[in-house]
Design an enzyme around this catalytic site. Structure first.
Site, PDB file in Angstrom:
ATOM      1  N   LYS A   1       0.630  -1.196  -0.162  1.00 42.91           N
ATOM      2  CA  LYS A   1      -0.111   0.068  -0.103  1.00 42.91           C
ATOM      3  C   LYS A   1       0.925   1.182   0.060  1.00 42.91           C
ATOM      4  O   LYS A   1       0.285   2.304  -0.185  1.00 42.91           O
ATOM      5  CB  LYS A   1      -1.051   0.103   1.476  1.00 42.91           C
ATOM      6  CG  LYS A   1      -1.905  -1.059   1.355  1.00 42.91           C
ATOM      7  CD  LYS A   1      -2.554  -1.112   2.690  1.00 42.91           C
ATOM      8  CE  LYS A   1      -3.434  -2.506   2.847  1.00 42.91           C
ATOM      9  NZ  LYS A   1      -3.714  -2.733   4.309  1.00 42.91           N
ATOM     10  N   GLY A   2       2.277   1.272   0.247  1.00 45.64           N
ATOM     11  CA  GLY A   2       3.226   2.187   0.567  1.00 45.64           C
ATOM     12  C   GLY A   2       3.140   3.061  -0.574  1.00 45.64           C
ATOM     13  O   GLY A   2       3.217   4.375  -0.383  1.00 45.64           O
TER      14      GLY A   2
ATOM     15  N   GLU B   1       7.483   2.349  -6.350  1.00 46.38           N
ATOM     16  CA  GLU B   1       7.623   2.080  -4.884  1.00 46.38           C
ATOM     17  C   GLU B   1       7.893   2.945  -3.986  1.00 46.38           C
ATOM     18  O   GLU B   1       8.461   4.059  -4.431  1.00 46.38           O
ATOM     19  CB  GLU B   1       8.908   1.005  -4.926  1.00 46.38           C
ATOM     20  CG  GLU B   1       8.936  -0.443  -4.786  1.00 46.38           C
ATOM     21  CD  GLU B   1       8.420  -0.796  -3.528  1.00 46.38           C
ATOM     22  OE1 GLU B   1       7.537  -0.362  -2.581  1.00 46.38           O
ATOM     23  OE2 GLU B   1       9.096  -1.610  -2.759  1.00 46.38           O
ATOM     24  N   ASP B   2       7.633   2.897  -2.662  1.00 51.60           N
ATOM     25  CA  ASP B   2       7.687   4.038  -1.678  1.00 51.60           C
ATOM     26  C   ASP B   2       9.151   4.099  -1.428  1.00 51.60           C
ATOM     27  O   ASP B   2       9.755   5.498  -1.305  1.00 51.60           O
ATOM     28  CB  ASP B   2       6.945   3.669  -0.425  1.00 51.60           C
ATOM     29  CG  ASP B   2       7.033   2.261   0.098  1.00 51.60           C
ATOM     30  OD1 ASP B   2       7.631   1.415  -0.366  1.00 51.60           O
ATOM     31  OD2 ASP B   2       6.420   2.239   1.057  1.00 51.60           O
TER      32      ASP B   2
ATOM     33  N   ASP C   1      15.140  -0.154   0.631  1.00 53.45           N
ATOM     34  CA  ASP C   1      16.009  -0.126   1.712  1.00 53.45           C
ATOM     35  C   ASP C   1      17.337  -1.114   1.562  1.00 53.45           C
ATOM     36  O   ASP C   1      18.261  -0.745   0.860  1.00 53.45           O
ATOM     37  CB  ASP C   1      15.177  -0.738   2.718  1.00 53.45           C
ATOM     38  CG  ASP C   1      15.565  -1.008   4.087  1.00 53.45           C
ATOM     39  OD1 ASP C   1      16.451  -0.054   4.613  1.00 53.45           O
ATOM     40  OD2 ASP C   1      15.269  -1.555   5.233  1.00 53.45           O
TER      41      ASP C   1
HETATM   42  P1  5GP Z   1      13.855  -3.605   0.745  1.00 52.72           P
HETATM   43  O1  5GP Z   1      13.677  -5.340   0.217  1.00 52.72           O
HETATM   44  O2  5GP Z   1      14.303  -2.763  -0.101  1.00 52.72           O
HETATM   45  O3  5GP Z   1      14.603  -4.022   2.151  1.00 52.72           O
HETATM   46  O4  5GP Z   1      12.377  -3.238   1.437  1.00 52.72           O
HETATM   47  C1  5GP Z   1      11.725  -2.258   1.056  1.00 52.72           C
HETATM   48  C2  5GP Z   1      10.381  -2.312   1.919  1.00 52.72           C
HETATM   49  O5  5GP Z   1      10.564  -2.288   3.354  1.00 52.72           O
HETATM   50  C3  5GP Z   1       9.548  -1.121   1.506  1.00 52.72           C
HETATM   51  O6  5GP Z   1       8.473  -1.286   0.568  1.00 52.72           O
HETATM   52  C4  5GP Z   1       8.888  -0.952   2.905  1.00 52.72           C
HETATM   53  O7  5GP Z   1       7.700  -1.664   2.968  1.00 52.72           O
HETATM   54  C5  5GP Z   1       9.927  -1.447   4.117  1.00 52.72           C
HETATM   55  N1  5GP Z   1      10.698  -0.330   4.867  1.00 52.72           N
HETATM   56  C6  5GP Z   1      11.952  -0.157   4.305  1.00 52.72           C
HETATM   57  N2  5GP Z   1      12.492   1.027   5.100  1.00 52.72           N
HETATM   58  C7  5GP Z   1      11.106   1.524   5.743  1.00 52.72           C
HETATM   59  C8  5GP Z   1      11.013   2.738   6.397  1.00 52.72           C
HETATM   60  O8  5GP Z   1      11.890   3.662   6.801  1.00 52.72           O
HETATM   61  N3  5GP Z   1       9.677   2.877   6.785  1.00 52.72           N
HETATM   62  C9  5GP Z   1       8.819   2.414   6.349  1.00 52.72           C
HETATM   63  N4  5GP Z   1       7.430   2.507   6.744  1.00 52.72           N
HETATM   64  N5  5GP Z   1       8.874   1.082   5.751  1.00 52.72           N
HETATM   65  C10 5GP Z   1      10.163   0.715   5.326  1.00 52.72           C
END
Ligand code: 5GP
Length: 183
Positions: free
Chosen positions: A47-48, A105-106, A109
């Site tokens: 939903k982000g 994507e929001d 990370d």
């Molecule tokens: P990745 O696979 O890149 O590690 O993860 C991305 C997902 O982790 C994002 O779509 C989100 O749901 C979550 N995420 C990572 N960092 C944050 C943050 O600082 N705040 C929030 N709300 N979600 C995050």
């Protein structure tokens, strides 16, 4: 959940609504230049990305044939440490073959989620797949996933607002906040 039951609280505004809106306009202009005269399937990861995508598409002019679609994914394992293995819980409705896909994507990370989604989409033989990500945390990067349109680079802090949540809360805030643990 009432606010008393949450272990975290809003700390400070990391990115103001004004700064976000200015950057979203710039990204929309870049996208418009790139896709003028073409069709794109702007595909938001729920939903982000919902709020970011809603603002983004409204700033892309009529010279681009914009279609909207959404996918929803769930990460296996601990939500705060992405495993990179995501399950698509709601797929897009559009048949991706021979289409220009723009994944929205929001936040990136570790990059594992986007890398995995990139693989899934590439296997569907689209004309092109590009990524538009509002926030990137480079310190946490585990894989070298390319972002084609990036909003902001931020420090390794947990953020909420403008679509991003903590346990379902704070998505509706127009600014992006850093959250800290309540003492
Ligand atoms: P990745 O696979 O890149 O590690 O993860 C991305 C997902 O982790 C994002 O779509 C989100 O749901 C979550 N995420 C990572 N960092 C944050 C943050 O600082 N705040 C929030 N709300 N979600 C995050």
């Amino acid at each position: 959940m009432s606010s008393d039951e949450c272990d975290y609280k809003l700390d400070y505004i990391m990115l103001s609504s004004d700064a976000i809106q200015r950057r979203v306009s710039e990204l929309a202009m870049e996208i418009e230049r790139e896709y003028r005269g073409k069709e794109i399937i702007v595909t938001g990861v729920l939903k982000g990305a919902a709020i970011f995508m809603a603002d983004l598409v409204r700033r892309i002019g009529p010279s681009v044939d914009v279609r909207m679609d959404f996918i929803a994914v769930s990460s296996y394992g601990d939500l705060s440490t992405s495993s990179g293995v995501v399950k698509i819980v709601k797929d897009m409705d559009t048949y991706a073959e021979d289409k220009n896909i723009l994944l929205v994507e929001d936040i990136m990370d570790t990059g594992l989620t986007l890398a995995y989604l990139g693989e899934i989409f590439t296997a569907r033989a689209p004309k092109s797949v590009r990524t538009c990500v509002l926030l990137e945390k480079p310190d946490r990067k585990k894989v070298d996933t390319a972002i084609d349109y990036k909003g902001f680079t931020i420090a390794d802090e947990f953020v909420v607002g403008y679509g991003l949540d903590y346990a379902g809360r704070w998505r509706h805030l127009p600014d992006i906040w850093n959250v800290i643990e309540k003492k």
